[in-house]
Design an enzyme around this catalytic site. Structure first.
Site, PDB file in Angstrom:
ATOM      1  N   TRP A  10       0.521  -1.088   0.037  1.00  0.00           N
ATOM      2  CA  TRP A  10      -0.061   0.165   0.042  1.00  0.00           C
ATOM      3  C   TRP A  10       0.559   1.264  -0.076  1.00  0.00           C
ATOM      4  O   TRP A  10       0.297   2.335  -0.350  1.00  0.00           O
ATOM      5  CB  TRP A  10      -0.875  -0.105   1.145  1.00  0.00           C
ATOM      6  CG  TRP A  10      -1.981  -1.007   1.140  1.00  0.00           C
ATOM      7  CD1 TRP A  10      -2.436  -1.775   0.287  1.00  0.00           C
ATOM      8  CD2 TRP A  10      -3.248  -0.968   2.120  1.00  0.00           C
ATOM      9  NE1 TRP A  10      -3.530  -2.256   0.379  1.00  0.00           N
ATOM     10  CE2 TRP A  10      -4.000  -1.759   1.738  1.00  0.00           C
ATOM     11  CE3 TRP A  10      -3.393  -0.309   3.493  1.00  0.00           C
ATOM     12  CZ2 TRP A  10      -5.325  -2.269   2.264  1.00  0.00           C
ATOM     13  CZ3 TRP A  10      -4.609  -0.687   4.124  1.00  0.00           C
ATOM     14  CH2 TRP A  10      -5.379  -1.643   3.607  1.00  0.00           C
ATOM     15  N   LYS A  11       2.158   1.178   0.342  1.00  0.00           N
ATOM     16  CA  LYS A  11       2.981   2.147   0.502  1.00  0.00           C
ATOM     17  C   LYS A  11       2.384   3.029   1.512  1.00  0.00           C
ATOM     18  O   LYS A  11       1.631   2.831   2.516  1.00  0.00           O
ATOM     19  CB  LYS A  11       3.446   3.013  -1.048  1.00  0.00           C
ATOM     20  CG  LYS A  11       3.595   2.081  -1.961  1.00  0.00           C
ATOM     21  CD  LYS A  11       4.138   2.647  -3.296  1.00  0.00           C
ATOM     22  CE  LYS A  11       4.264   1.609  -4.261  1.00  0.00           C
ATOM     23  NZ  LYS A  11       5.148   2.043  -5.508  1.00  0.00           N
ATOM     24  N   GLY A 172       5.121   1.778 -10.731  1.00  0.00           N
ATOM     25  CA  GLY A 172       4.160   2.796 -10.748  1.00  0.00           C
ATOM     26  C   GLY A 172       4.267   3.723 -11.926  1.00  0.00           C
ATOM     27  O   GLY A 172       3.570   4.789 -12.037  1.00  0.00           O
ATOM     28  N   GLY A 233       1.905  -3.092  -6.099  1.00  0.00           N
ATOM     29  CA  GLY A 233       1.598  -1.492  -5.562  1.00  0.00           C
ATOM     30  C   GLY A 233       0.291  -1.131  -5.893  1.00  0.00           C
ATOM     31  O   GLY A 233      -0.553  -1.484  -5.000  1.00  0.00           O
ATOM     32  N   GLY A 234       0.064  -0.234  -6.895  1.00  0.00           N
ATOM     33  CA  GLY A 234      -1.112   0.385  -7.277  1.00  0.00           C
ATOM     34  C   GLY A 234      -2.308  -0.541  -7.375  1.00  0.00           C
ATOM     35  O   GLY A 234      -3.392  -0.143  -6.927  1.00  0.00           O
TER      36      GLY A 234
HETATM   37  C1  PEP Z   1       5.778  -1.712  -5.761  1.00  0.00           C
HETATM   38  O1  PEP Z   1       5.208  -0.831  -5.061  1.00  0.00           O
HETATM   39  O2  PEP Z   1       6.547  -2.398  -5.297  1.00  0.00           O
HETATM   40  C2  PEP Z   1       5.094  -1.548  -7.253  1.00  0.00           C
HETATM   41  C3  PEP Z   1       5.653  -2.758  -8.113  1.00  0.00           C
HETATM   42  O3  PEP Z   1       4.236  -0.865  -7.454  1.00  0.00           O
HETATM   43  P1  PEP Z   1       3.430  -0.877  -8.951  1.00  0.00           P
HETATM   44  O4  PEP Z   1       2.698  -2.048  -8.967  1.00  0.00           O
HETATM   45  O5  PEP Z   1       2.321   0.194  -8.741  1.00  0.00           O
HETATM   46  O6  PEP Z   1       4.109  -0.710  -9.961  1.00  0.00           O
END
Ligand code: PEP
Length: 249
Positions: A10-11, A172, A233-234
């Protein structure tokens, strides 16, 4: 047979109100024994999210930890503290930590070793920049980051570790690595582990791909021979996370 894993990151996102609502929405939709599902949430949400997820198949993980057990490290949280809260997984060395918080390869290694000591599964992130890829240095960078990250580990330790190959240019950005690009690097990682520790370790260590994974591309990526799932991530902040986890349905 390695069990697949999908770990959400989730960051630094979601207020507690939105985090609660979202977790309640997805908790019953994610129901699989084929994939280990971990949601790495901000520290402040642990208790609330753990309570909501207590009877589900989703585990709660952390996004970082310090390598000391305790001490004068203002703002930090130790692996020992995470373990005491019932956390089982922790992301180590995410590229955002390496870039914005100047985390070094040595610190990544210290954190990973400390996570293991506390019976936590470290999800260790490694990956090259766009510039490094374009100049043909991807393999060298990956070899070096991996060697540092797993220094001092035993053949058994490495089977308790998860490696996440996360090309920085794909995080991202919406620019996902092709399944061939991701597989090529994940295979290299497994080979390096094989050379150092032998077949048992390399057959059992889980290697994830991360970088703009979505419900559309998860299946193609996660069914490659050396890719054991994803760090997401997203897409872990959206209801479609359900479809990333259930990529095979
Ligand atoms: C991450 O935060 O490790 C990541 C891979 O983000 P995203 O999926 O948004 O690229």
């Amino acid at each position: 047979m390695r069990k697949k894993m999908v770990a959400g990151n989730w960051k630094m996102n979601l207020s507690s109100t939105i985090a609660e609502k979202f977790t309640r929405e997805i908790k019953d939709k994610i129901d699989t024994d084929a994939v280990d599902v971990v949601m790495c949430v901000p520290f402040v949400h642990f208790n609330m999210i753990s309570e909501i997820l207590k009877d589900t198949k989703i585990k709660v993980g952390a996004q970082n930890m310090h390598y000391a057990d305790e001490g004068a490290y203002t703002g930090e949280i130790s692996g020992r503290m995470l373990a005491a809260m019932g956390v089982k997984h922790v992301i180590i060395g995410h590229s955002e930590r390496r870039e914005y918080f100047r985390e070094t390869d040595t610190e990544v290694n210290l954190k990973a070793l400390k996570a293991l000591q506390n019976n936590l599964t470290p999800i260790i992130c490694i990956g090259e920049t766009s510039k490094q890829r374009k100049s043909g240095r991807t393999f060298n960078i990956i070899r070096k980051q991996l060697a540092f990250a797993i220094d001092e580990m035993s053949a058994e330790d490495i089977t308790k570790v998860v490696i996440a190959y996360e090309p920085i240019w794909a995080i991202g950005t919406g620019e996902t690595a092709t399944s061939e690009q991701a597989e090529e690097v994940c295979a290299l990682i497994r080979k390096q582990i094989n050379t150092r520790f032998g077949n048992w370790s390399s057959d059992n260590v889980r290697i994830l791909y991360g970088g703009s994974v979505t419900e559309e591309n998860a299946k193609e990526l996660f069914t490659m021979p050396n890719i054991d799932g994803g760090l997401v991530g997203g897409a872990s902040l959206k209801p479609s996370f359900e479809n990333v986890v259930h990529y095979d349905r």
